[in-house]
Design a protein around this motif. Structure first.
Motif, mmCIF file in Angstrom:
data_model
loop_
_atom_site.group_PDB
_atom_site.id
_atom_site.type_symbol
_atom_site.label_atom_id
_atom_site.label_comp_id
_atom_site.label_asym_id
_atom_site.label_seq_id
_atom_site.Cartn_x
_atom_site.Cartn_y
_atom_site.Cartn_z
ATOM 1 N N ILE A 41 0.847 -1.196 0.000
ATOM 2 C CA ILE A 41 0.000 0.000 0.000
ATOM 3 C C ILE A 41 0.883 1.247 0.000
ATOM 4 C CG2 ILE A 41 -1.637 1.345 1.385
ATOM 5 C CD1 ILE A 41 -2.835 -1.421 2.245
ATOM 6 N N TYR A 42 1.885 1.253 0.843
ATOM 7 C CA TYR A 42 2.819 2.381 0.922
ATOM 8 C C TYR A 42 3.503 2.619 -0.426
ATOM 9 C CZ TYR A 42 7.226 4.722 2.092
ATOM 10 O OH TYR A 42 8.301 5.558 2.117
ATOM 11 N N LYS A 43 4.039 1.558 -1.035
ATOM 12 C CA LYS A 43 4.716 1.699 -2.332
ATOM 13 C C LYS A 43 3.757 2.183 -3.413
ATOM 14 C CE LYS A 43 8.346 0.673 -3.599
ATOM 15 N NZ LYS A 43 9.550 1.463 -3.860
ATOM 16 N N GLY A 44 2.533 1.667 -3.398
ATOM 17 C CA GLY A 44 1.539 2.100 -4.374
ATOM 18 C C GLY A 44 1.196 3.569 -4.236
ATOM 19 N N LEU A 45 1.057 4.036 -3.006
ATOM 20 C CA LEU A 45 0.777 5.454 -2.782
ATOM 21 C C LEU A 45 1.958 6.314 -3.219
ATOM 22 C CD1 LEU A 45 -1.077 5.309 0.635
ATOM 23 C CD2 LEU A 45 -2.058 5.869 -1.601
ATOM 24 N N LEU A 46 3.176 5.868 -2.925
ATOM 25 C CA LEU A 46 4.354 6.619 -3.381
ATOM 26 C C LEU A 46 4.394 6.714 -4.899
ATOM 27 C CD1 LEU A 46 7.333 5.479 -1.105
ATOM 28 C CD2 LEU A 46 6.194 7.698 -1.147
ATOM 29 N N LEU A 47 4.136 5.610 -5.584
ATOM 30 C CA LEU A 47 4.116 5.621 -7.055
ATOM 31 C C LEU A 47 3.068 6.601 -7.577
ATOM 32 C CD1 LEU A 47 4.410 1.876 -8.136
ATOM 33 C CD2 LEU A 47 6.003 3.717 -8.666
ATOM 34 N N ALA A 48 1.891 6.581 -6.982
ATOM 35 C CA ALA A 48 0.820 7.468 -7.425
ATOM 36 C C ALA A 48 1.197 8.925 -7.223
ATOM 37 C CB ALA A 48 -0.476 7.144 -6.672
ATOM 38 N N TRP A 49 1.721 9.261 -6.047
ATOM 39 C CA TRP A 49 2.101 10.643 -5.764
ATOM 40 C C TRP A 49 3.245 11.096 -6.668
ATOM 41 C CZ3 TRP A 49 1.755 8.996 -0.082
ATOM 42 C CH2 TRP A 49 0.466 9.204 0.400
ATOM 43 N N GLU A 50 4.249 10.218 -6.867
ATOM 44 C CA GLU A 50 5.376 10.570 -7.731
ATOM 45 C C GLU A 50 4.930 10.769 -9.185
ATOM 46 O OE1 GLU A 50 8.137 7.414 -6.979
ATOM 47 O OE2 GLU A 50 8.728 8.245 -5.032
ATOM 48 N N ALA A 51 3.861 10.081 -9.586
ATOM 49 C CA ALA A 51 3.333 10.229 -10.945
ATOM 50 C C ALA A 51 2.447 11.464 -11.073
ATOM 51 C CB ALA A 51 2.548 8.985 -11.336
ATOM 52 N N GLY A 52 2.192 12.132 -9.960
ATOM 53 C CA GLY A 52 1.401 13.344 -10.005
ATOM 54 C C GLY A 52 -0.094 13.159 -9.851
ATOM 55 N N PHE A 53 -0.527 11.951 -9.501
ATOM 56 C CA PHE A 53 -1.954 11.739 -9.284
ATOM 57 C C PHE A 53 -2.369 12.473 -8.011
ATOM 58 C CE2 PHE A 53 -0.782 7.970 -11.779
ATOM 59 C CZ PHE A 53 -1.676 8.111 -12.819
ATOM 60 N N LYS A 54 -3.365 13.332 -8.124
ATOM 61 C CA LYS A 54 -3.785 14.171 -7.003
ATOM 62 C C LYS A 54 -4.839 13.493 -6.131
ATOM 63 C CE LYS A 54 -1.562 17.874 -8.509
ATOM 64 N NZ LYS A 54 -0.182 17.882 -8.265
ATOM 65 N N GLU A 55 -5.707 12.715 -6.739
ATOM 66 C CA GLU A 55 -6.783 12.044 -6.012
ATOM 67 C C GLU A 55 -6.593 10.544 -6.174
ATOM 68 O OE1 GLU A 55 -11.604 11.974 -6.165
ATOM 69 O OE2 GLU A 55 -10.583 13.858 -6.606
ATOM 70 N N VAL A 56 -6.367 9.860 -5.070
ATOM 71 C CA VAL A 56 -6.023 8.441 -5.110
ATOM 72 C C VAL A 56 -6.987 7.655 -4.231
ATOM 73 C CG1 VAL A 56 -4.222 6.754 -4.599
ATOM 74 C CG2 VAL A 56 -3.588 9.009 -5.454
ATOM 75 N N TYR A 57 -7.497 6.574 -4.781
ATOM 76 C CA TYR A 57 -8.304 5.634 -4.012
ATOM 77 C C TYR A 57 -7.491 4.363 -3.874
ATOM 78 C CZ TYR A 57 -12.132 8.795 -4.948
ATOM 79 O OH TYR A 57 -12.919 9.911 -5.017
ATOM 80 N N CYS A 58 -7.370 3.887 -2.666
ATOM 81 C CA CYS A 58 -6.557 2.707 -2.395
ATOM 82 C C CYS A 58 -7.472 1.513 -2.153
ATOM 83 C CB CYS A 58 -5.688 2.981 -1.157
ATOM 84 S SG CYS A 58 -4.614 1.622 -0.735
ATOM 85 N N GLU A 59 -7.175 0.401 -2.806
ATOM 86 C CA GLU A 59 -7.922 -0.834 -2.614
ATOM 87 C C GLU A 59 -6.961 -1.913 -2.155
ATOM 88 O OE1 GLU A 59 -10.202 -1.995 -6.003
ATOM 89 O OE2 GLU A 59 -10.929 0.040 -6.354
#
Length: 81
Positions: A41-59
């Protein structure tokens, strides 16, 4: 599991249409499967933020990780560079 066992993890980032954008997979030394799930989950959130995704839903398919994060009383989180 024993302390220091190898646990596999993976994460995938999809856009709002469900199309694959990026992902990762690997192994870490962990003391539990839950630790591996939380790391994914942590790595996925880091990838999303580094890619510039502003709104992220985690599953997650890990009920224990879901309950732990849901009950953490964190109203929202942000990543600052």
């Amino acid at each position: 599991m024993h302390n220091g066992d190898i646990v596999g993890f993976g994460c995938v980032i999809r856009d709002n249409n469900g199309d694959w954008q990026r992902g990762c997979a690997g192994t870490i030394q962990a003391s539990s499967v839950l630790e591996g799930e939380l790391f994914a989950i942590y790595k996925g959130l880091l990838l999303a933020w580094e890619a510039g995704f502003k709104e992220v839903y985690c599953e997650t398919d890990c009920h224990e990780a879901y309950v732990l994060l849901k009950d953490s009383n964190i109203p929202s989180c942000s990543h600052e560079s």
